[in-house]
Design a protein around this motif. Sequence first.
Motif, PDB file in Angstrom:
ATOM      1  N   GLY A 122       0.817  -1.201   0.000  1.00  0.00           N
ATOM      2  CA  GLY A 122       0.000   0.000   0.000  1.00  0.00           C
ATOM      3  C   GLY A 122       0.852   1.253   0.000  1.00  0.00           C
ATOM      4  N   ALA A 123       0.197   2.400   0.151  1.00  0.00           N
ATOM      5  CA  ALA A 123       0.889   3.688   0.124  1.00  0.00           C
ATOM      6  C   ALA A 123       1.123   4.207   1.541  1.00  0.00           C
ATOM      7  N   VAL A 124       1.548   3.313   2.420  1.00  0.00           N
ATOM      8  CA  VAL A 124       1.742   3.655   3.827  1.00  0.00           C
ATOM      9  C   VAL A 124       3.198   3.426   4.210  1.00  0.00           C
ATOM     10  N   THR A 125       3.763   4.372   4.947  1.00  0.00           N
ATOM     11  CA  THR A 125       5.090   4.196   5.533  1.00  0.00           C
ATOM     12  C   THR A 125       4.908   3.997   7.033  1.00  0.00           C
ATOM     13  N   VAL A 126       5.401   2.883   7.547  1.00  0.00           N
ATOM     14  CA  VAL A 126       5.245   2.570   8.968  1.00  0.00           C
ATOM     15  C   VAL A 126       6.455   3.082   9.750  1.00  0.00           C
ATOM     16  N   VAL A 127       6.178   3.764  10.842  1.00  0.00           N
ATOM     17  CA  VAL A 127       7.202   4.205  11.781  1.00  0.00           C
ATOM     18  C   VAL A 127       6.987   3.477  13.098  1.00  0.00           C
ATOM     19  N   ASP A 128       8.058   2.962  13.642  1.00  0.00           N
ATOM     20  CA  ASP A 128       8.026   2.255  14.916  1.00  0.00           C
ATOM     21  C   ASP A 128       8.210   3.269  16.039  1.00  0.00           C
ATOM     22  N   GLY A 129       7.295   3.276  16.999  1.00  0.00           N
ATOM     23  CA  GLY A 129       7.389   4.210  18.122  1.00  0.00           C
ATOM     24  C   GLY A 129       7.365   3.493  19.458  1.00  0.00           C
ATOM     25  N   GLY A 130       8.081   4.028  20.413  1.00  0.00           N
ATOM     26  CA  GLY A 130       8.079   3.485  21.770  1.00  0.00           C
ATOM     27  C   GLY A 130       8.038   4.619  22.778  1.00  0.00           C
ATOM     28  N   ILE A 131       6.997   4.663  23.609  1.00  0.00           N
ATOM     29  CA  ILE A 131       6.839   5.734  24.605  1.00  0.00           C
ATOM     30  C   ILE A 131       7.361   5.244  25.943  1.00  0.00           C
ATOM     31  N   THR A 132       8.248   6.015  26.551  1.00  0.00           N
ATOM     32  CA  THR A 132       8.735   5.707  27.892  1.00  0.00           C
ATOM     33  C   THR A 132       8.397   6.862  28.820  1.00  0.00           C
ATOM     34  N   GLY A 133       7.986   6.527  30.037  1.00  0.00           N
ATOM     35  CA  GLY A 133       7.636   7.552  31.005  1.00  0.00           C
ATOM     36  C   GLY A 133       6.134   7.686  31.156  1.00  0.00           C
ATOM     37  N   PRO A 134       5.699   8.608  32.001  1.00  0.00           N
ATOM     38  CA  PRO A 134       4.264   8.814  32.269  1.00  0.00           C
ATOM     39  C   PRO A 134       3.602   9.583  31.134  1.00  0.00           C
ATOM     40  N   PRO A 135       2.267   9.677  31.132  1.00  0.00           N
ATOM     41  CA  PRO A 135       1.607  10.553  30.157  1.00  0.00           C
ATOM     42  C   PRO A 135       2.243  11.939  30.200  1.00  0.00           C
ATOM     43  N   PRO A 136       2.637  12.495  29.050  1.00  0.00           N
ATOM     44  CA  PRO A 136       3.429  13.737  29.042  1.00  0.00           C
ATOM     45  C   PRO A 136       2.660  14.944  29.564  1.00  0.00           C
ATOM     46  N   ARG A 137       3.201  15.532  30.612  1.00  0.00           N
ATOM     47  CA  ARG A 137       2.625  16.743  31.199  1.00  0.00           C
ATOM     48  C   ARG A 137       3.650  17.855  31.308  1.00  0.00           C
ATOM     49  N   GLU A 138       4.913  17.468  31.527  1.00  0.00           N
ATOM     50  CA  GLU A 138       5.977  18.448  31.681  1.00  0.00           C
ATOM     51  C   GLU A 138       7.206  17.947  30.945  1.00  0.00           C
ATOM     52  N   PRO A 139       8.022  18.853  30.400  1.00  0.00           N
ATOM     53  CA  PRO A 139       9.191  18.435  29.619  1.00  0.00           C
ATOM     54  C   PRO A 139      10.175  17.621  30.447  1.00  0.00           C
ATOM     55  N   GLY A 140      10.825  16.673  29.777  1.00  0.00           N
ATOM     56  CA  GLY A 140      11.928  15.949  30.392  1.00  0.00           C
ATOM     57  C   GLY A 140      11.603  14.613  31.022  1.00  0.00           C
ATOM     58  N   ARG A 141      10.326  14.239  31.085  1.00  0.00           N
ATOM     59  CA  ARG A 141       9.977  12.989  31.759  1.00  0.00           C
ATOM     60  C   ARG A 141       9.506  11.900  30.807  1.00  0.00           C
ATOM     61  N   THR A 142       9.027  12.272  29.625  1.00  0.00           N
ATOM     62  CA  THR A 142       8.439  11.300  28.711  1.00  0.00           C
ATOM     63  C   THR A 142       9.103  11.425  27.343  1.00  0.00           C
ATOM     64  N   ARG A 143       9.479  10.269  26.773  1.00  0.00           N
ATOM     65  CA  ARG A 143      10.132  10.253  25.466  1.00  0.00           C
ATOM     66  C   ARG A 143       9.341   9.402  24.478  1.00  0.00           C
ATOM     67  N   LEU A 144       9.413   9.807  23.221  1.00  0.00           N
ATOM     68  CA  LEU A 144       8.877   9.009  22.123  1.00  0.00           C
ATOM     69  C   LEU A 144      10.036   8.618  21.225  1.00  0.00           C
ATOM     70  N   TYR A 145      10.460   7.365  21.319  1.00  0.00           N
ATOM     71  CA  TYR A 145      11.529   6.862  20.458  1.00  0.00           C
ATOM     72  C   TYR A 145      10.926   6.458  19.118  1.00  0.00           C
ATOM     73  N   LEU A 146      11.645   6.759  18.044  1.00  0.00           N
ATOM     74  CA  LEU A 146      11.158   6.517  16.688  1.00  0.00           C
ATOM     75  C   LEU A 146      12.236   5.842  15.856  1.00  0.00           C
ATOM     76  N   SER A 147      11.836   4.851  15.061  1.00  0.00           N
ATOM     77  CA  SER A 147      12.776   4.230  14.127  1.00  0.00           C
ATOM     78  C   SER A 147      12.041   3.864  12.845  1.00  0.00           C
ATOM     79  N   GLY A 148      12.822   3.752  11.770  1.00  0.00           N
ATOM     80  CA  GLY A 148      12.241   3.425  10.471  1.00  0.00           C
ATOM     81  C   GLY A 148      12.744   4.377   9.407  1.00  0.00           C
ATOM     82  N   ASP A 149      11.943   4.575   8.385  1.00  0.00           N
ATOM     83  CA  ASP A 149      12.291   5.461   7.281  1.00  0.00           C
ATOM     84  C   ASP A 149      12.652   6.856   7.788  1.00  0.00           C
ATOM     85  N   ASP A 150      13.824   7.368   7.383  1.00  0.00           N
ATOM     86  CA  ASP A 150      14.320   8.635   7.924  1.00  0.00           C
ATOM     87  C   ASP A 150      13.368   9.798   7.668  1.00  0.00           C
ATOM     88  N   THR A 151      12.822   9.883   6.458  1.00  0.00           N
ATOM     89  CA  THR A 151      11.930  10.992   6.118  1.00  0.00           C
ATOM     90  C   THR A 151      10.651  10.944   6.951  1.00  0.00           C
TER      91      THR A 151
END
Length: 286
Positions: free
Chosen positions: A111-140
Amino acid sequence: MEHRDVGILHPGAMGARVAAQAVTTGAAVWWLPQGRSAASRERARAYGLRSAAGIRELAATCEVVLSVCPPAAALDVAGQVAAAGFRGVYVDANAVSPERMAEITGVFEGGAVTVVDGGITGPPPREPGRTRLYLSGDDTAVARVWALFDGTALTPVALAGPVGRASALKLSFAAYNKISYAVAAHACALADGHGVLDDLLELAQLMLPGTPLAELEHLAAAGPRAWRWGPEMSEIAQACRGVGAPSGFAEAAAATFGRWEAHKDDPAVTGQRLIADLVQGSSSST
């Protein structure tokens, strides 16, 4: 600011907060209210999410779709989006194994879909510095998703390499962080059975302050989340088997969290109740 249309499936406590961060960067974030709880509807209203009439409208409107759901539902959600004819960037940000990510990627094959792999670490984001979204896959595609959250309380981090790397990192961290709650509960159950629980807690507060073993209130935080953590442990077990590592720790943790499923989203459950559930083999609340 550039206008962007983003879909979120399905915004629970974590997903709604993730969606709210994209709203702050100027994105129009769409969700599906059909069949969702009053709490979900209130979160969506509070965070400025827009209602789509159905999955096909969401798929046709959005250029990026994020899946933030219980891991057991991740493959099914991907199938629904594929069947709706989505053409864009699909971000699976669930706690799934690299093997499951390969299945999810396969759903969109051809299909015409590009899949990006994401991994969330930390609590639901409320303030900077505690929650990260890691991303891997197609650079663009990764850069496109990264831009949605740049400067928000959800810190995007791009990992070099293919789909699967973000999920592997997320599960590796969870294997330590969340299994530690199950181990602490078992230690407390053992101590309670022999009448030395207070002594164990005093010892842990001295030697291991700030851990689930040291504070029953800290341990209690696992109760409302156990219904999500159990399936996540099964994903960790699968990932361990994939690299030839023992999977027994994750499988035992899944069984432990299964004892606590009746406490889903119950902020009043106590650590003592969770310990009793292990000893009695019951998940009935008091």
